[in-house]
Design an enzyme around this catalytic site. Structure first.
Site, PDB file in Angstrom:
ATOM      1  CB  VAL A  68      -3.754   6.495 -11.172  1.00  0.00           C
ATOM      2  CG1 VAL A  68      -3.798   7.463 -10.007  1.00  0.00           C
ATOM      3  CG2 VAL A  68      -3.191   5.138 -10.746  1.00  0.00           C
ATOM      4  CB  SER A 110       9.282  -4.114 -10.541  1.00  0.00           C
ATOM      5  OG  SER A 110       9.573  -5.388 -10.009  1.00  0.00           O
ATOM      6  CE1 TYR A 126       4.208  -5.373 -10.660  1.00  0.00           C
ATOM      7  CE2 TYR A 126       6.323  -6.492 -10.831  1.00  0.00           C
ATOM      8  CZ  TYR A 126       5.491  -5.589 -10.194  1.00  0.00           C
ATOM      9  OH  TYR A 126       5.949  -4.920  -9.081  1.00  0.00           O
ATOM     10  CB  ALA A 127       8.214  -8.539 -16.890  1.00  0.00           C
ATOM     11  CB  ALA A 128       5.163  -6.249 -20.680  1.00  0.00           C
ATOM     12  CE  LYS A 151       5.666  -2.187 -11.535  1.00  0.00           C
ATOM     13  NZ  LYS A 151       5.308  -0.909 -10.896  1.00  0.00           N
ATOM     14  CB  ILE A 185       9.632  -3.841  -0.742  1.00  0.00           C
ATOM     15  CG1 ILE A 185      10.710  -3.324  -1.721  1.00  0.00           C
ATOM     16  CG2 ILE A 185       9.391  -2.867   0.404  1.00  0.00           C
ATOM     17  CD1 ILE A 185      12.064  -3.067  -1.146  1.00  0.00           C
TER      18      ILE A 185
HETATM   19  P1  NAP Z   1       0.601  -2.646  -2.368  1.00  0.00           P
HETATM   20  O1  NAP Z   1       0.928  -2.905  -0.934  1.00  0.00           O
HETATM   21  O2  NAP Z   1      -0.347  -3.578  -3.052  1.00  0.00           O
HETATM   22  O3  NAP Z   1       0.078  -1.141  -2.493  1.00  0.00           O
HETATM   23  C1  NAP Z   1      -0.334  -0.631  -3.735  1.00  0.00           C
HETATM   24  C2  NAP Z   1      -1.301   0.507  -3.504  1.00  0.00           C
HETATM   25  O4  NAP Z   1      -1.700   1.025  -4.806  1.00  0.00           O
HETATM   26  C3  NAP Z   1      -2.577   0.055  -2.783  1.00  0.00           C
HETATM   27  O5  NAP Z   1      -2.919   0.992  -1.782  1.00  0.00           O
HETATM   28  C4  NAP Z   1      -3.594   0.029  -3.911  1.00  0.00           C
HETATM   29  O6  NAP Z   1      -4.921   0.275  -3.504  1.00  0.00           O
HETATM   30  C5  NAP Z   1      -3.110   1.153  -4.795  1.00  0.00           C
HETATM   31  N1  NAP Z   1      -3.677   1.043  -6.149  1.00  0.00           N
HETATM   32  C6  NAP Z   1      -3.819  -0.080  -6.883  1.00  0.00           C
HETATM   33  N2  NAP Z   1      -4.413   0.198  -8.045  1.00  0.00           N
HETATM   34  C7  NAP Z   1      -4.667   1.533  -8.041  1.00  0.00           C
HETATM   35  C8  NAP Z   1      -5.287   2.404  -8.969  1.00  0.00           C
HETATM   36  N3  NAP Z   1      -5.762   1.969 -10.146  1.00  0.00           N
HETATM   37  N4  NAP Z   1      -5.395   3.717  -8.651  1.00  0.00           N
HETATM   38  C9  NAP Z   1      -4.938   4.172  -7.456  1.00  0.00           C
HETATM   39  N5  NAP Z   1      -4.326   3.383  -6.537  1.00  0.00           N
HETATM   40  C10 NAP Z   1      -4.207   2.084  -6.832  1.00  0.00           C
HETATM   41  O7  NAP Z   1       1.898  -2.665  -3.275  1.00  0.00           O
HETATM   42  P2  NAP Z   1       3.447  -2.297  -2.935  1.00  0.00           P
HETATM   43  O8  NAP Z   1       4.144  -3.575  -2.688  1.00  0.00           O
HETATM   44  O9  NAP Z   1       3.524  -1.197  -1.959  1.00  0.00           O
HETATM   45  O10 NAP Z   1       3.920  -1.789  -4.370  1.00  0.00           O
HETATM   46  C11 NAP Z   1       3.961  -0.407  -4.714  1.00  0.00           C
HETATM   47  C12 NAP Z   1       4.656  -0.257  -6.058  1.00  0.00           C
HETATM   48  O11 NAP Z   1       5.973  -0.817  -5.971  1.00  0.00           O
HETATM   49  C13 NAP Z   1       3.951  -0.993  -7.201  1.00  0.00           C
HETATM   50  O12 NAP Z   1       4.055  -0.239  -8.389  1.00  0.00           O
HETATM   51  C14 NAP Z   1       4.747  -2.276  -7.308  1.00  0.00           C
HETATM   52  O13 NAP Z   1       4.675  -2.823  -8.600  1.00  0.00           O
HETATM   53  C15 NAP Z   1       6.149  -1.788  -6.987  1.00  0.00           C
HETATM   54  N6  NAP Z   1       7.065  -2.832  -6.516  1.00  0.00           N
HETATM   55  C16 NAP Z   1       6.844  -3.493  -5.351  1.00  0.00           C
HETATM   56  C17 NAP Z   1       7.763  -4.460  -4.927  1.00  0.00           C
HETATM   57  C18 NAP Z   1       7.627  -5.197  -3.627  1.00  0.00           C
HETATM   58  O14 NAP Z   1       8.478  -6.045  -3.337  1.00  0.00           O
HETATM   59  N7  NAP Z   1       6.605  -4.928  -2.825  1.00  0.00           N
HETATM   60  C19 NAP Z   1       8.880  -4.756  -5.718  1.00  0.00           C
HETATM   61  C20 NAP Z   1       9.051  -4.067  -6.908  1.00  0.00           C
HETATM   62  C21 NAP Z   1       8.146  -3.099  -7.299  1.00  0.00           C
HETATM   63  P3  NAP Z   1      -5.867  -0.925  -2.984  1.00  0.00           P
HETATM   64  O15 NAP Z   1      -5.346  -1.276  -1.632  1.00  0.00           O
HETATM   65  O16 NAP Z   1      -7.242  -0.322  -2.928  1.00  0.00           O
HETATM   66  O17 NAP Z   1      -5.755  -2.026  -3.977  1.00  0.00           O
END
Ligand code: NAP
Length: 245
Positions: free
Chosen positions: A63, A141, A153-155, A157, A186
């Site tokens: 994406v 985030s 990441y902060a910039a 988000k 999470i």
């Molecule tokens: P995750 O477990 O790493 O899952 C992210 C998913 O996005 C993975 O399946 C990844 O695919 C996919 N992805 C990465 N780059 C992509 C691209 N260019 N095009 C399409 N898909 C792509 O992360 P998560 O913890 O669930 O986080 C999800 C969202 O929540 C993110 O935006 C993250 O910044 C935000 N967030 C998470 C937390 C937390 O505590 N976990 C806190 C605040 C915000 P691959 O597996 O192939 O890499």
């Protein structure tokens, strides 16, 4: 069944928060286009949604690439005839202390965590404006307010929040809402990759006494996507058990 009959597109749906969101929207009655880097990686999410009786279109796409981002919105509309709900959840991190952060680390995170959100929001906005309805939900985030080691990441988000609020202002007269969710801490592969001492330190600061789950985020997305949230736009909602107050 808060989104029965709606069509949703969720990015990053192979695992973690994106998968939790897709499964919740499916349980609440939506049919879905789900996107991740590889279509094969979406197999488990597809299986859960199919068991719930939903129609699912799995799409492999990066994406962060404008043409591929435009392509998934077009494919969803072609398959289902319309798009009601867009959830931008795909994200990455490439942490480094500011004075050691490389251009590559900066560019990679801005590309996926900010530019991709712009590409998809723009493509969906063209369609939703014409239809006079729609829901855009962007996953930012708690780190948007600044976090050591996460300048990129902060910039990105924080940029998502500015983008979301602008979309909310521009699209409100067209019946389209745009809101951002800030997950706190999470349990997903992204956070499991952290050193155990950092995990314990952050988890110990959560007033509710537990780390969040993808379902905690999915529940709020389902509300924002529902008709009940028709008068809510431009909001930034923390889902963090009180981590950020
Ligand atoms: P995750 O477990 O790493 O899952 C992210 C998913 O996005 C993975 O399946 C990844 O695919 C996919 N992805 C990465 N780059 C992509 C691209 N260019 N095009 C399409 N898909 C792509 O992360 P998560 O913890 O669930 O986080 C999800 C969202 O929540 C993110 O935006 C993250 O910044 C935000 N967030 C998470 C937390 C937390 O505590 N976990 C806190 C605040 C915000 P691959 O597996 O192939 O890499």
């Amino acid at each position: 069944m808060r989104v029965a009959g709606k069509i949703a597109l969720v990015t990053g749906a192979a695992r973690g928060i994106g998968r939790g969101i897709a499964e919740k929207l499916g349980l609440e009655g939506a049919d879905l286009a789900i996107v991740d880097l590889s279509a094969e990686a979406l197999a488990d999410t597809v299986a859960t949604l199919a068991t719930a009786g939903r129609k699912v279109l799995p799409l492999g796409a990066d994406v962060g690439d404008r043409q591929q981002a435009d392509g998934v919105v077009a494919a969803a509309i072609e398959q289902f005839g319309r798009l009601d709900i867009l959830v931008n959840c795909a994200g990455i991190n490439r942490d480094a202390i500011l004075h050691r952060m490389t251009d590559e680390q900066w560019d990679a995170v801005i590309r996926v965590d900010l530019s991709a959100v712009f590409y998809l929001t723009r493509a969906a906005a063209v369609h939703m404006r014409q239809r006079g309805s729609g829901r855009i939900i962007n996953i930012s985030s708690a780190s948007w307010q600044g976090n050591v080691g996460q300048a990129n990441y902060a910039a990105a988000k924080a940029g998502v929040i500015g983008l979301t609020k602008t979309a909310a202002r521009e699209l409100a007269p067209k019946g389209v809402t745009a809101n951002a969710i800030c997950p706190g801490f999470i349990e997903t592969e992204m956070t499991r990759a952290m050193p155990p001492d950092a995990w314990e330190r952050i988890a110990g600061r959560i007033p509710m006494g537990r780390v969040g789950t993808p379902a905690d985020v999915g529940n709020v997305v389902a509300f924002l996507a529902s008709d009940e949230a028709a008068y809510v736009t431009g909001e930034v909602i923390n889902v963090g058990g009180g981590l950020v107050l």
